[in-house]
Design a protein around this motif. Structure first.
Motif, PDB file in Angstrom:
ATOM      1  N   ASN A 177      35.967  21.414  53.975  1.00 21.31           N
ATOM      2  CA  ASN A 177      35.953  23.053  55.186  1.00 21.31           C
ATOM      3  C   ASN A 177      36.438  24.301  55.060  1.00 21.31           C
ATOM      4  O   ASN A 177      36.891  25.274  55.500  1.00 21.31           O
ATOM      5  CB  ASN A 177      35.630  22.468  56.491  1.00 21.31           C
ATOM      6  N   SER A 178      37.363  23.867  54.113  1.00 18.72           N
ATOM      7  CA  SER A 178      38.554  24.969  53.361  1.00 18.72           C
ATOM      8  C   SER A 178      38.402  25.739  52.219  1.00 18.72           C
ATOM      9  O   SER A 178      37.767  24.879  51.570  1.00 18.72           O
ATOM     10  CB  SER A 178      40.152  24.677  53.973  1.00 18.72           C
ATOM     11  N   LEU A 179      38.743  26.744  52.128  1.00 23.38           N
ATOM     12  CA  LEU A 179      37.986  27.828  50.787  1.00 23.38           C
ATOM     13  C   LEU A 179      39.763  28.358  50.368  1.00 23.38           C
ATOM     14  O   LEU A 179      39.947  28.908  51.651  1.00 23.38           O
ATOM     15  CB  LEU A 179      36.821  27.907  50.596  1.00 23.38           C
ATOM     16  N   PHE A 180      39.232  28.466  48.969  1.00 24.40           N
ATOM     17  CA  PHE A 180      41.439  29.455  48.741  1.00 24.40           C
ATOM     18  C   PHE A 180      41.293  29.896  47.269  1.00 24.40           C
ATOM     19  O   PHE A 180      39.815  29.559  46.878  1.00 24.40           O
ATOM     20  CB  PHE A 180      42.624  28.194  49.000  1.00 24.40           C
ATOM     21  N   TRP A 181      41.505  31.340  47.537  1.00 25.80           N
ATOM     22  CA  TRP A 181      41.648  32.075  45.916  1.00 25.80           C
ATOM     23  C   TRP A 181      42.691  32.163  45.724  1.00 25.80           C
ATOM     24  O   TRP A 181      43.278  32.988  46.556  1.00 25.80           O
ATOM     25  CB  TRP A 181      40.117  33.279  46.685  1.00 25.80           C
ATOM     26  N   TYR A 182      42.377  31.545  44.785  1.00 27.63           N
ATOM     27  CA  TYR A 182      44.322  31.879  43.955  1.00 27.63           C
ATOM     28  C   TYR A 182      44.530  32.842  42.676  1.00 27.63           C
ATOM     29  O   TYR A 182      43.162  32.787  41.853  1.00 27.63           O
ATOM     30  CB  TYR A 182      44.712  30.463  43.382  1.00 27.63           C
ATOM     31  N   ARG A 183      45.362  33.612  42.215  1.00 21.72           N
ATOM     32  CA  ARG A 183      45.253  34.077  41.057  1.00 21.72           C
ATOM     33  C   ARG A 183      46.514  33.555  40.562  1.00 21.72           C
ATOM     34  O   ARG A 183      47.820  32.964  41.013  1.00 21.72           O
ATOM     35  CB  ARG A 183      45.580  35.881  41.698  1.00 21.72           C
ATOM     36  N   GLN A 184      46.756  33.982  38.863  1.00 22.74           N
ATOM     37  CA  GLN A 184      47.535  32.833  38.610  1.00 22.74           C
ATOM     38  C   GLN A 184      47.714  33.209  36.915  1.00 22.74           C
ATOM     39  O   GLN A 184      47.186  34.141  36.471  1.00 22.74           O
ATOM     40  CB  GLN A 184      47.291  31.718  37.955  1.00 22.74           C
ATOM     41  N   THR A 185      49.280  34.033  36.839  1.00 20.17           N
ATOM     42  CA  THR A 185      49.811  35.040  35.713  1.00 20.17           C
ATOM     43  C   THR A 185      50.698  34.845  35.366  1.00 20.17           C
ATOM     44  O   THR A 185      51.902  33.390  36.182  1.00 20.17           O
ATOM     45  CB  THR A 185      50.104  36.386  36.093  1.00 20.17           C
ATOM     46  N   MET A 186      51.466  34.624  34.420  1.00 24.36           N
ATOM     47  CA  MET A 186      52.822  33.685  33.358  1.00 24.36           C
ATOM     48  C   MET A 186      53.433  34.601  34.426  1.00 24.36           C
ATOM     49  O   MET A 186      54.629  34.251  34.818  1.00 24.36           O
ATOM     50  CB  MET A 186      52.918  34.540  32.158  1.00 24.36           C
ATOM     51  N   MET A 187      53.635  35.642  34.902  1.00 28.31           N
ATOM     52  CA  MET A 187      54.748  36.170  35.939  1.00 28.31           C
ATOM     53  C   MET A 187      54.997  35.893  36.653  1.00 28.31           C
ATOM     54  O   MET A 187      55.651  35.673  37.716  1.00 28.31           O
ATOM     55  CB  MET A 187      54.812  37.910  35.476  1.00 28.31           C
ATOM     56  N   ARG A 188      53.994  35.783  37.513  1.00 28.88           N
ATOM     57  CA  ARG A 188      53.776  35.074  39.150  1.00 28.88           C
ATOM     58  C   ARG A 188      53.422  34.258  39.706  1.00 28.88           C
ATOM     59  O   ARG A 188      53.603  33.455  40.425  1.00 28.88           O
ATOM     60  CB  ARG A 188      53.065  36.000  39.688  1.00 28.88           C
ATOM     61  N   GLY A 189      52.990  32.794  38.594  1.00 31.72           N
ATOM     62  CA  GLY A 189      52.508  32.098  38.840  1.00 31.72           C
ATOM     63  C   GLY A 189      51.336  32.095  39.721  1.00 31.72           C
ATOM     64  O   GLY A 189      50.321  32.590  39.679  1.00 31.72           O
ATOM     65  N   LEU A 190      51.000  31.160  40.538  1.00 33.94           N
ATOM     66  CA  LEU A 190      49.686  30.895  41.054  1.00 33.94           C
ATOM     67  C   LEU A 190      50.017  31.644  42.719  1.00 33.94           C
ATOM     68  O   LEU A 190      50.997  31.072  43.507  1.00 33.94           O
ATOM     69  CB  LEU A 190      49.524  29.507  41.833  1.00 33.94           C
ATOM     70  N   GLU A 191      49.870  32.987  42.714  1.00 33.05           N
ATOM     71  CA  GLU A 191      49.200  33.237  43.970  1.00 33.05           C
ATOM     72  C   GLU A 191      48.248  33.293  45.144  1.00 33.05           C
ATOM     73  O   GLU A 191      46.844  33.400  44.828  1.00 33.05           O
ATOM     74  CB  GLU A 191      49.309  34.980  44.020  1.00 33.05           C
TER      75      GLU A 191
END
Lengths: 113, 108
Positions: free
Chosen positions: A30-44
């Motif tokens: 029932n929960s959905l998440f969108w993440y972005r990952q870059t080398m500089m900022r990690g998982l956001e």
């Protein structure tokens, strides 16, 4: 169980173009998440939905980003217009509850040139 | 201050070594705790949950110290295949907070 399914796996686009990323969560989660990952900022964490309703979008970087979840089995993350600094791996994850952890999709590797 | 803090490493260890990672969290009301493993160019995958009493899964042992607000992961008899980035995760109701990850390189 097919897991969390994301498409496309890779996307290369030119600056200024619209990009749409897609996600199908695990059935029953029932929960959905969108993440972005870059080398500089990690998982956001960008945004998360609970029962198809956006709960927290404070991580969405700016108005160029939007996310929808029209039903329990589908979500989109749209970037319009795209910029080179949006290049990253975008992960979708779903969860059946905080005590059970997340399951991630394989991610979409976005390159904006 | 970040919600979850980890030493980024890398930890370079020989095969067979024992290695430990720590992770601290800022919210004393945090509810659930996990360790994830992420291989290069892959998605993070759940390695194990962390329970208050501590728990073990083969060569891996996870512990939680609520008083000091940290969790730990111990890997015994490390294998080449353990080389990866290990992320600790702390939840607050339905929101998950990820550490930035600790990179482990196991060398022959």
């Amino acid at each position: 169980d097919a897991g969390v399914i994301q498409s496309p796996r890779h996307e290369v686009t030119e600056m200024g173009q619209e990009v749409t990323l897609r996600c199908k969560p695990i059935s029953g989660h029932n929960s959905l998440f969108w993440y972005r990952q870059t080398m500089m900022r990690g998982l956001e964490l960008l945004i998360y939905f609970n029962n198809n309703v956006p709960i927290d979008d404070s991580g969405m970087p700016e108005d160029r980003f939007s996310a929808k979840m029209p039903n329990a089995s589908f979500s989109t993350l749209k970037i319009q217009p795209s910029e080179p600094r949006d290049s990253a791996v975008y992960f979708c994850a779903s969860s059946g509850g905080g005590a059970y952890g997340y399951t991630f999709g394989s991610g979409t590797r976005l390159t904006v040139v | 201050r970040k919600e979850v803090e980890q030493d980024p490493g890398p930890f370079n260890v020989p095969e067979g070594a024992t290695v430990a990672f720590n992770c601290t969290y800022s919210n004393s009301a945090s509810q659930s705790f996990f360790w994830y493993r992420q291989d290069c160019r892959k998605e993070p995958k759940l390695l194990m949950s962390v329970y208050s009493s501590g728990n073990e899964d083969g060569r891996f042992t996870a512990q939680l110290n609520r008083a000091s607000q940290y969790i730990s992961l111990l890997i015994r008899d490390s294998k080449l295949s353990d080389s990866a980035t290990y992320l600790c995760v702390v939840t607050d109701f339905n929101k998950f907070y990820f550490g930035s990850g600790t990179k482990l390189n196991v060398k022959p």
